[in-house]
Structure formats: structure tokens, C-alpha cells
Design a protein around this motif. Sequence first.
Motif, PDB file in Angstrom:
ATOM      1  N   VAL A 148      17.337  12.028 -10.795  1.00 42.98           N
ATOM      2  CA  VAL A 148      16.362  12.799 -10.018  1.00 42.98           C
ATOM      3  C   VAL A 148      16.228  12.131  -8.657  1.00 42.98           C
ATOM      4  O   VAL A 148      15.769  11.000  -8.563  1.00 42.98           O
ATOM      5  N   SER A 149      16.640  12.811  -7.604  1.00 44.25           N
ATOM      6  CA  SER A 149      16.574  12.220  -6.266  1.00 44.25           C
ATOM      7  C   SER A 149      15.136  12.273  -5.755  1.00 44.25           C
ATOM      8  O   SER A 149      14.291  12.974  -6.316  1.00 44.25           O
ATOM      9  N   ALA A 150      14.909  11.544  -4.657  1.00 43.86           N
ATOM     10  CA  ALA A 150      13.564  11.524  -4.073  1.00 43.86           C
ATOM     11  C   ALA A 150      13.116  12.947  -3.756  1.00 43.86           C
ATOM     12  O   ALA A 150      11.967  13.317  -3.978  1.00 43.86           O
ATOM     13  N   LEU A 151      14.043  13.771  -3.273  1.00 39.17           N
ATOM     14  CA  LEU A 151      13.711  15.143  -2.880  1.00 39.17           C
ATOM     15  C   LEU A 151      13.187  15.974  -4.053  1.00 39.17           C
ATOM     16  O   LEU A 151      12.274  16.773  -3.903  1.00 39.17           O
ATOM     17  N   VAL A 152      13.767  15.766  -5.240  1.00 44.30           N
ATOM     18  CA  VAL A 152      13.364  16.635  -6.352  1.00 44.30           C
ATOM     19  C   VAL A 152      12.218  16.071  -7.200  1.00 44.30           C
ATOM     20  O   VAL A 152      11.739  16.748  -8.097  1.00 44.30           O
ATOM     21  N   LYS A 153      11.755  14.843  -6.887  1.00 47.08           N
ATOM     22  CA  LYS A 153      10.655  14.267  -7.685  1.00 47.08           C
ATOM     23  C   LYS A 153       9.441  15.187  -7.698  1.00 47.08           C
ATOM     24  O   LYS A 153       8.778  15.368  -8.705  1.00 47.08           O
ATOM     25  N   LYS A 154       9.200  15.813  -6.547  1.00 42.42           N
ATOM     26  CA  LYS A 154       8.082  16.743  -6.402  1.00 42.42           C
ATOM     27  C   LYS A 154       8.200  17.906  -7.399  1.00 42.42           C
ATOM     28  O   LYS A 154       7.212  18.389  -7.941  1.00 42.42           O
ATOM     29  N   TYR A 155       9.433  18.342  -7.627  1.00 43.32           N
ATOM     30  CA  TYR A 155       9.653  19.452  -8.562  1.00 43.32           C
ATOM     31  C   TYR A 155       9.690  18.945  -9.998  1.00 43.32           C
ATOM     32  O   TYR A 155       9.316  19.654 -10.922  1.00 43.32           O
ATOM     33  N   TRP A 156      10.153  17.702 -10.184  1.00 40.44           N
ATOM     34  CA  TRP A 156      10.291  17.135 -11.532  1.00 40.44           C
ATOM     35  C   TRP A 156       8.937  17.088 -12.239  1.00 40.44           C
ATOM     36  O   TRP A 156       8.857  17.347 -13.441  1.00 40.44           O
ATOM     37  N   VAL A 157       7.859  16.778 -11.493  1.00 39.94           N
ATOM     38  CA  VAL A 157       6.543  16.718 -12.140  1.00 39.94           C
ATOM     39  C   VAL A 157       6.134  18.099 -12.674  1.00 39.94           C
ATOM     40  O   VAL A 157       5.287  18.202 -13.538  1.00 39.94           O
ATOM     41  N   GLN A 158       6.767  19.145 -12.156  1.00 40.22           N
ATOM     42  CA  GLN A 158       6.443  20.503 -12.640  1.00 40.22           C
ATOM     43  C   GLN A 158       7.473  20.979 -13.668  1.00 40.22           C
ATOM     44  O   GLN A 158       7.589  22.176 -13.911  1.00 40.22           O
ATOM     45  N   ARG A 159       8.212  20.059 -14.273  1.00 39.94           N
ATOM     46  CA  ARG A 159       9.364  20.463 -15.104  1.00 39.94           C
ATOM     47  C   ARG A 159       8.998  21.401 -16.241  1.00 39.94           C
ATOM     48  O   ARG A 159       9.757  22.304 -16.565  1.00 39.94           O
ATOM     49  N   TYR A 160       7.819  21.199 -16.855  1.00 42.45           N
ATOM     50  CA  TYR A 160       7.460  22.077 -17.984  1.00 42.45           C
ATOM     51  C   TYR A 160       7.024  23.459 -17.512  1.00 42.45           C
ATOM     52  O   TYR A 160       6.992  24.392 -18.292  1.00 42.45           O
ATOM     53  N   GLU A 161       6.664  23.557 -16.234  1.00 47.10           N
ATOM     54  CA  GLU A 161       6.351  24.885 -15.695  1.00 47.10           C
ATOM     55  C   GLU A 161       7.642  25.645 -15.396  1.00 47.10           C
ATOM     56  O   GLU A 161       7.678  26.868 -15.398  1.00 47.10           O
ATOM     57  N   LEU A 162       8.704  24.900 -15.135  1.00 46.98           N
ATOM     58  CA  LEU A 162      10.001  25.554 -14.890  1.00 46.98           C
ATOM     59  C   LEU A 162      10.628  25.939 -16.224  1.00 46.98           C
ATOM     60  O   LEU A 162      11.106  27.057 -16.398  1.00 46.98           O
ATOM     61  N   HIS A 186       0.837  -1.200   0.000  1.00 39.95           N
ATOM     62  CA  HIS A 186       0.000   0.000   0.000  1.00 39.95           C
ATOM     63  C   HIS A 186       0.876   1.256   0.000  1.00 39.95           C
ATOM     64  O   HIS A 186       0.679   2.185  -0.767  1.00 39.95           O
ATOM     65  N   PHE A 187       1.899   1.247   0.840  1.00 40.97           N
ATOM     66  CA  PHE A 187       2.817   2.377   0.938  1.00 40.97           C
ATOM     67  C   PHE A 187       3.487   2.636  -0.402  1.00 40.97           C
ATOM     68  O   PHE A 187       3.521   3.748  -0.903  1.00 40.97           O
ATOM     69  N   LYS A 188       3.934   1.528  -1.024  1.00 39.54           N
ATOM     70  CA  LYS A 188       4.623   1.684  -2.320  1.00 39.54           C
ATOM     71  C   LYS A 188       3.704   2.356  -3.339  1.00 39.54           C
ATOM     72  O   LYS A 188       4.105   3.205  -4.076  1.00 39.54           O
ATOM     73  N   ARG A 189       2.429   1.924  -3.312  1.00 40.95           N
ATOM     74  CA  ARG A 189       1.494   2.490  -4.267  1.00 40.95           C
ATOM     75  C   ARG A 189       1.348   4.001  -4.052  1.00 40.95           C
ATOM     76  O   ARG A 189       1.282   4.773  -4.961  1.00 40.95           O
ATOM     77  N   ARG A 190       1.339   4.383  -2.795  1.00 42.20           N
ATOM     78  CA  ARG A 190       1.123   5.804  -2.496  1.00 42.20           C
ATOM     79  C   ARG A 190       2.272   6.690  -2.927  1.00 42.20           C
ATOM     80  O   ARG A 190       2.081   7.858  -3.193  1.00 42.20           O
ATOM     81  N   VAL A 191       3.504   6.172  -2.974  1.00 42.87           N
ATOM     82  CA  VAL A 191       4.619   7.046  -3.333  1.00 42.87           C
ATOM     83  C   VAL A 191       4.826   7.149  -4.845  1.00 42.87           C
ATOM     84  O   VAL A 191       5.690   7.859  -5.295  1.00 42.87           O
ATOM     85  N   LYS A 192       3.980   6.442  -5.619  1.00 45.63           N
ATOM     86  CA  LYS A 192       4.094   6.578  -7.084  1.00 45.63           C
ATOM     87  C   LYS A 192       3.864   8.023  -7.494  1.00 45.63           C
ATOM     88  O   LYS A 192       3.003   8.698  -6.930  1.00 45.63           O
ATOM     89  N   ILE A 193       4.608   8.470  -8.516  1.00 41.56           N
ATOM     90  CA  ILE A 193       4.412   9.843  -8.993  1.00 41.56           C
ATOM     91  C   ILE A 193       3.068   9.923  -9.703  1.00 41.56           C
ATOM     92  O   ILE A 193       2.739   9.061 -10.505  1.00 41.56           O
ATOM     93  N   LYS A 194       2.303  10.966  -9.389  1.00 41.29           N
ATOM     94  CA  LYS A 194       0.985  11.151 -10.019  1.00 41.29           C
ATOM     95  C   LYS A 194       1.126  11.169 -11.528  1.00 41.29           C
ATOM     96  O   LYS A 194       2.063  11.754 -12.061  1.00 41.29           O
TER      97      LYS A 194
END
Length: 237
Positions: A29-43, A10-18
Motif C-alpha cells: 500500500v503506497s503512501a497515496l493509497v493509505k487514505k483509501y486503505w482505511v476505507q477498505r471495508y466500504e469498498l 511531531h510530524f511523524k505522529r501526525r502522519v499515523k493512520i487514524k
Amino acid sequence: MGRAKKRLKHFKRRVKIKGGKRPKKGEAVSALVKKYWVQRYELFSKYDEGIKMDEEGWFSVTPEAIAARQAQRCSGGVVIDGFTGVGGNAIQFASMCHHVIAIDIDPKRVALALENATVYGVEDYIDFVVGDFFQLAQTLKGDKVFLSPPWGGPSYTKEENFTLDLLKPCDGYKLFQVAQTISPNIIMFLPKNIELHQVEELSWLSSPPLDMEIEEHLFNGKSKAVTAYFGDVAFCQ
Ligand code: ADP
């Protein structure tokens, strides 16, 4: 045991990138920057065309729409970008102004900024300089100074009110005074939780006080950051 396994699944499923998308093989891409990576085209809207980032760049580059807005308001002339990082602002200024001098103390970041400017085809409009903005300031000439100094990483959000003394490598008052030796037309990119009355105080460091305008940048209805415009770049929509 069976239960524990289920929980883990269940935990593994939750950490999948949307959206199910993941960085390409070989794209660090480290775990820390995954959150920013999904916004890459906005950057960087041209992210897929060869944009290069480092870990810090992911959370410190100005989103492209904000950088474009700042540049559009400051079109023409020579812009000094004192803390260029991976080049998000310099690229946008280069498309709206005559020339940009992009400075960063870290040679690796200057190299990334040059590569990124090449992706946008604006490298000929930017002089990249490796150096300390505070030391170089007295040798620089320009019409406008853009300042996006380090905010101290993502932890800036934890402050209820971000005060000017928290800017790195020195406080915002000193930074502003140094920038004024180049031009009174200053653009400062600041955290959303900045203490606004301190920003106002900066305009009083000049005699007569400089015109000043604060613009708040919203993203999905939420405040993302603010830009303070001083001198001729205030109220020049
Ligand atoms: P933060 O994530 O804390 O906001 P940034 O990555 O935005 O930090 O920092 C902006 C850039 O400023 C970095 O690329 C850093 O190398 C650069 N920098 C720091 N000090 C100086 C300085 N004295 N002169 C020029 N560039 C600097």
C-alpha cells in the motif's frame, strides 16, 4: 538541533493512520493509497477474505454500498459492464442479475476482478473479457449497459464543473452513443461535480428522448458521486 528533532517527531505522529491500524506485512500500500486503505471495508466488505487491488483500483472502485444500490435498481437480465476495473460493480450486478459481461482493456485488472468475484462466490455469473469496449460494443448483446469510464484519476475533484469531454478515453457523448447500440437502458457512474445539464442532453440523443433519472450518492452527508439512469432503468426504484 533538539528543536528540529522535536518537530520531526511531531510530524511523524501526525502522519499515523487514524485508528492505529496499518496494512499487514506484505500488503503493498503506497503512501497515496493509505487514505483509501482505511476505507477498505466500504469498498469491499469481504476485503479480508482475499480481495486483490492495484494502485488505481483503490481510488477508482465503486464503494460497495453504491454498487449494491445500482445493481438493486437494475435487477434481472444481462448487464454489460464496459469498464469493469477490479470488479466492484460486476460483483454486485452478478448477485442481482441473470448474467454479467465484464470488460476491461487491461488484462491485469480483469485477472483481479475474477479473483475478487471468486471471493464473493459470483464468478460463475460473470463472463470476463479483455478488450476495448468501443471495439467490442457492436458484437455485444445485453439488456443494460453499465458505464464507469475513467474519470482521469483523483484530480477530477479539482474541476469546478466536470464536463463530459473530460471522460477518458473519449468524451461522454461518444461513449453514450456507442452504448446505445447495445441497449437504451444505460447506467452511468459519474463524478459528483459532473455538469448535470450535459447529462440531461444525453437523453435527447435518442428520438423520442429517453427517460432519465439522476441519483446522488451521499457518504457521511457529503456528495460522493452521481449515477445517471436512462431508459427502462430510470424511475424503477
Ligand atoms: P479513473 O481512476 O481515472 O476513474 P478507472 O480505473 O476507473 O480510471 O478506469 C476504469 C477502467 O476502465 C480501468 O480499469 C481501465 O483499464 C478501463 N478502460 C480504459 N479504457 C478502456 C476501454 N477502451 N475499454 C475497456 N476498458 C477500458
